[in-house]
Design a protein around this motif. Structure first.
Motif, PDB file in Angstrom:
ATOM      1  N   VAL A  43      41.312  36.367  24.839  1.00  0.00           N
ATOM      2  CA  VAL A  43      40.375  35.915  25.279  1.00  0.00           C
ATOM      3  C   VAL A  43      40.234  36.532  26.827  1.00  0.00           C
ATOM      4  CG1 VAL A  43      39.336  33.785  26.590  1.00  0.00           C
ATOM      5  CG2 VAL A  43      40.569  33.587  24.307  1.00  0.00           C
ATOM      6  N   GLY A  44      38.707  36.829  27.102  1.00  0.00           N
ATOM      7  CA  GLY A  44      38.481  37.673  28.298  1.00  0.00           C
ATOM      8  C   GLY A  44      38.269  39.090  28.168  1.00  0.00           C
ATOM      9  N   THR A  45      38.698  39.490  26.627  1.00  0.00           N
ATOM     10  CA  THR A  45      38.557  41.061  26.383  1.00  0.00           C
ATOM     11  C   THR A  45      36.994  41.275  26.578  1.00  0.00           C
ATOM     12  OG1 THR A  45      40.524  40.882  25.036  1.00  0.00           O
ATOM     13  CG2 THR A  45      38.869  42.931  24.835  1.00  0.00           C
ATOM     14  N   VAL A  46      36.794  42.554  27.175  1.00  0.00           N
ATOM     15  CA  VAL A  46      35.496  43.000  27.500  1.00  0.00           C
ATOM     16  C   VAL A  46      35.097  43.943  26.422  1.00  0.00           C
ATOM     17  CG1 VAL A  46      33.909  44.527  28.689  1.00  0.00           C
ATOM     18  CG2 VAL A  46      35.330  42.874  30.107  1.00  0.00           C
ATOM     19  N   ALA A  83      28.976  39.538  35.145  1.00  0.00           N
ATOM     20  CA  ALA A  83      28.931  38.390  34.240  1.00  0.00           C
ATOM     21  C   ALA A  83      28.365  38.672  32.688  1.00  0.00           C
ATOM     22  CB  ALA A  83      27.944  37.131  34.651  1.00  0.00           C
ATOM     23  N   SER A  84      28.895  38.114  31.804  1.00  0.00           N
ATOM     24  CA  SER A  84      28.401  38.641  30.217  1.00  0.00           C
ATOM     25  C   SER A  84      27.646  37.137  29.732  1.00  0.00           C
ATOM     26  CB  SER A  84      29.850  38.911  29.436  1.00  0.00           C
ATOM     27  OG  SER A  84      30.489  38.021  29.336  1.00  0.00           O
ATOM     28  N   PRO A  85      26.754  37.402  28.749  1.00  0.00           N
ATOM     29  CA  PRO A  85      26.516  38.685  28.243  1.00  0.00           C
ATOM     30  C   PRO A  85      25.621  39.637  29.261  1.00  0.00           C
ATOM     31  CG  PRO A  85      25.122  37.157  27.276  1.00  0.00           C
ATOM     32  CD  PRO A  85      26.098  36.285  28.095  1.00  0.00           C
ATOM     33  N   ALA A  86      25.614  41.041  29.074  1.00  0.00           N
ATOM     34  CA  ALA A  86      24.579  41.855  30.094  1.00  0.00           C
ATOM     35  C   ALA A  86      24.239  42.940  29.366  1.00  0.00           C
ATOM     36  CB  ALA A  86      25.646  41.954  31.289  1.00  0.00           C
ATOM     37  N   VAL A  87      23.152  43.661  29.897  1.00  0.00           N
ATOM     38  CA  VAL A  87      22.634  44.951  29.166  1.00  0.00           C
ATOM     39  C   VAL A  87      23.111  46.092  30.503  1.00  0.00           C
ATOM     40  CG1 VAL A  87      20.501  46.265  28.766  1.00  0.00           C
ATOM     41  CG2 VAL A  87      20.962  43.826  27.890  1.00  0.00           C
ATOM     42  N   LEU A  88      23.536  47.019  30.082  1.00  0.00           N
ATOM     43  CA  LEU A  88      23.769  47.978  30.892  1.00  0.00           C
ATOM     44  C   LEU A  88      22.973  49.148  30.481  1.00  0.00           C
ATOM     45  CD1 LEU A  88      27.668  48.176  30.658  1.00  0.00           C
ATOM     46  CD2 LEU A  88      26.428  46.799  32.256  1.00  0.00           C
ATOM     47  N   LEU A 119      25.357  46.811  25.640  1.00  0.00           N
ATOM     48  CA  LEU A 119      25.505  45.375  25.688  1.00  0.00           C
ATOM     49  C   LEU A 119      27.048  45.004  26.185  1.00  0.00           C
ATOM     50  CD1 LEU A 119      23.889  44.007  22.521  1.00  0.00           C
ATOM     51  CD2 LEU A 119      23.290  43.302  24.745  1.00  0.00           C
ATOM     52  N   LEU A 120      27.245  44.474  27.262  1.00  0.00           N
ATOM     53  CA  LEU A 120      28.529  44.128  27.660  1.00  0.00           C
ATOM     54  C   LEU A 120      28.666  42.682  27.377  1.00  0.00           C
ATOM     55  CD1 LEU A 120      30.338  44.771  31.112  1.00  0.00           C
ATOM     56  CD2 LEU A 120      30.197  42.575  30.005  1.00  0.00           C
ATOM     57  N   ALA A 121      29.788  42.380  26.519  1.00  0.00           N
ATOM     58  CA  ALA A 121      30.189  40.943  25.966  1.00  0.00           C
ATOM     59  C   ALA A 121      31.692  40.639  26.404  1.00  0.00           C
ATOM     60  CB  ALA A 121      29.621  40.637  24.825  1.00  0.00           C
ATOM     61  N   ARG A 122      32.041  39.387  25.943  1.00  0.00           N
ATOM     62  CA  ARG A 122      33.477  39.164  26.224  1.00  0.00           C
ATOM     63  C   ARG A 122      33.967  38.240  24.946  1.00  0.00           C
ATOM     64  NH1 ARG A 122      32.087  39.702  31.564  1.00  0.00           N
ATOM     65  NH2 ARG A 122      33.771  40.857  32.937  1.00  0.00           N
TER      66      ARG A 122
END
Length: 373
Positions: free
Chosen positions: A329-332, A14-19, A268-271
């Protein structure tokens, strides 16, 4: 081969997230030790990550001294095996008693803190008396940051004398944070550091001439850590550098100190959640997910050069780009924050990446103000 920052199972996160890449963290730690010259001269700040898993990585490489800003960070570090913890923040009010409780709860750990005035020292002394214990205390010196600290001079000497004279405090040395020094030019930065610290070295000499020990000078932020690590304060005083951001790195620090060779280890991972105009995309990365005290851009998007941030609010980041049509929409998306330390603190958990996959979540244990003490 996929870029290092992408993960194969992004659809599960799930976004937003830290990797976070532990392999890159370990490499940064090795480079930090090499920069310091010896592991004993390194006292990295834990505020950047707030994670016991990274404390464990540091311990595996022989790092046993740490710097913290909060009681929760100090407790997390002690519980993770930290042997020597400096709480580099004035402990006044109930926090003085909380620190004493940590001293008693973790008897194998050496705790210390700092003061810059008599009132703070008296608060600590009273708390130590109540808990029938003693605490190591550094004097916090102001060399131009103008945030906390006492200026170099006779009042600082008298404060050091008072620490040494008390049964409940032990004079541990000097703490000097120079966060205002961050010129991208190495020669200019070196000159600034030499000017800022000249009074510190004189203070060490003055205090030692009075027959008092100055065992340690804890010095530097990340930009000047390589300079202070090479300074010799004399055989009776050890210098420890307190760099912290270098464990994860960010693009803000890279801009300030382009010569320091560290790896981005947090991403950061976002969409994309909307395309409100033909030249705009909206991303689910608001103020609540990335540090926002810095000016725009607050994220450097990887592989997406030429984008321009035009609006940032609590849950939304709007980007202007002629390439908007390429991002349904939905692009990571993946990005490096400008300031990683408060970014991590905005997240309840981060994802540990192994072999190109987000393998497990790590709770950001010390983002809270209180763990148990």
């Amino acid at each position: 081969m996929n870029p290092w920052y992408t993960i194969a199972n992004a659809g599960e996160i799930a976004s937003p997230a830290v990797l976070i890449s532990p392999d890159r963290v370990r490499e940064n730690l090795r480079r930090m030790i090499a920069m310091a010259g010896d592991v004993s001269r390194l006292r990295p700040h834990v505020k950047t990550h707030k994670l016991p898993q990274i404390i464990a990585m540091k311990r595996d490489l022989g790092i046993d001294k740490f710097k913290t800003s909060t009681i929760a960070e100090a407790e997390m570090t002690a519980a993770a095996g930290g042997l020597d913890i400096l709480l580099a923040y004035p402990c006044v009010g109930p926090n003085a008693d909380r620190l004493m409780l940590l001293v008693k709860r973790f008897p194998r750990t050496r705790f210390s803190t700092l003061v810059d005035c008599r009132e703070a020292l008296e608060c600590l002394t009273r708390a130590a008396q109540r808990h029938e214990t003693a605490i190591d205390v550094f004097i916090d010196l102001n060399v131009g940051m103008n945030r906390t600290g006492i200026t170099v001079g006779e009042p600082a000497i008298e404060l050091y004398r008072a620490i040494a004279a008390s049964r409940h405090t032990r004079a541990a040395g000097l703490h000097v944070y120079d966060g205002h020094l961050h010129d991208a030019n190495d020669d200019v930065l070196r000159q600034q550091a030499e000017a800022a610290f000249s009074g510190v070295w004189q203070l060490v000499d003055d205090v030692q001439r009075l027959g008092l020990e100055v065992p340690t000078v804890v010095a530097s932020g990340t930009p000047t850590s390589w300079i202070l690590a090479r300074h010799d304060a004399g055989t009776r005083t050890r210098i420890e550098v307190g760099a912290g951001t270098s464990v994860l790195w960010d693009f803000g620090q890279e801009e300030l100190t382009p010569h320091l060779n560290f790896l981005n280890a947090a991403v950061l991972l976002a969409r994309v959640i909307s395309r409100p105009a033909t030249d705009r995309i909206c991303i689910d990365l608001g103020h609540k997910a990335v540090a926002s005290e810095m000016p725009l851009p607050r994220v450097r998007w990887l592989g997406l050069e030429g984008m321009r941030a035009v609006m940032h609010s609590e849950e939304h980041l709007v980007i202007e780009t002629e390439r908007a049509g390429e991002f349904p929409v939905g692009t990571v998306l993946y990005g490096i924050p400008r300031h990683v330390c408060p970014t991590v603190a905005l997240h309840d958990e981060v994802w540990c990446v192994r072999d190109g996959r987000a393998a497990e979540s790590w709770p950001v244990a010390a983002r809270t103000r209180r763990i148990s003490v």
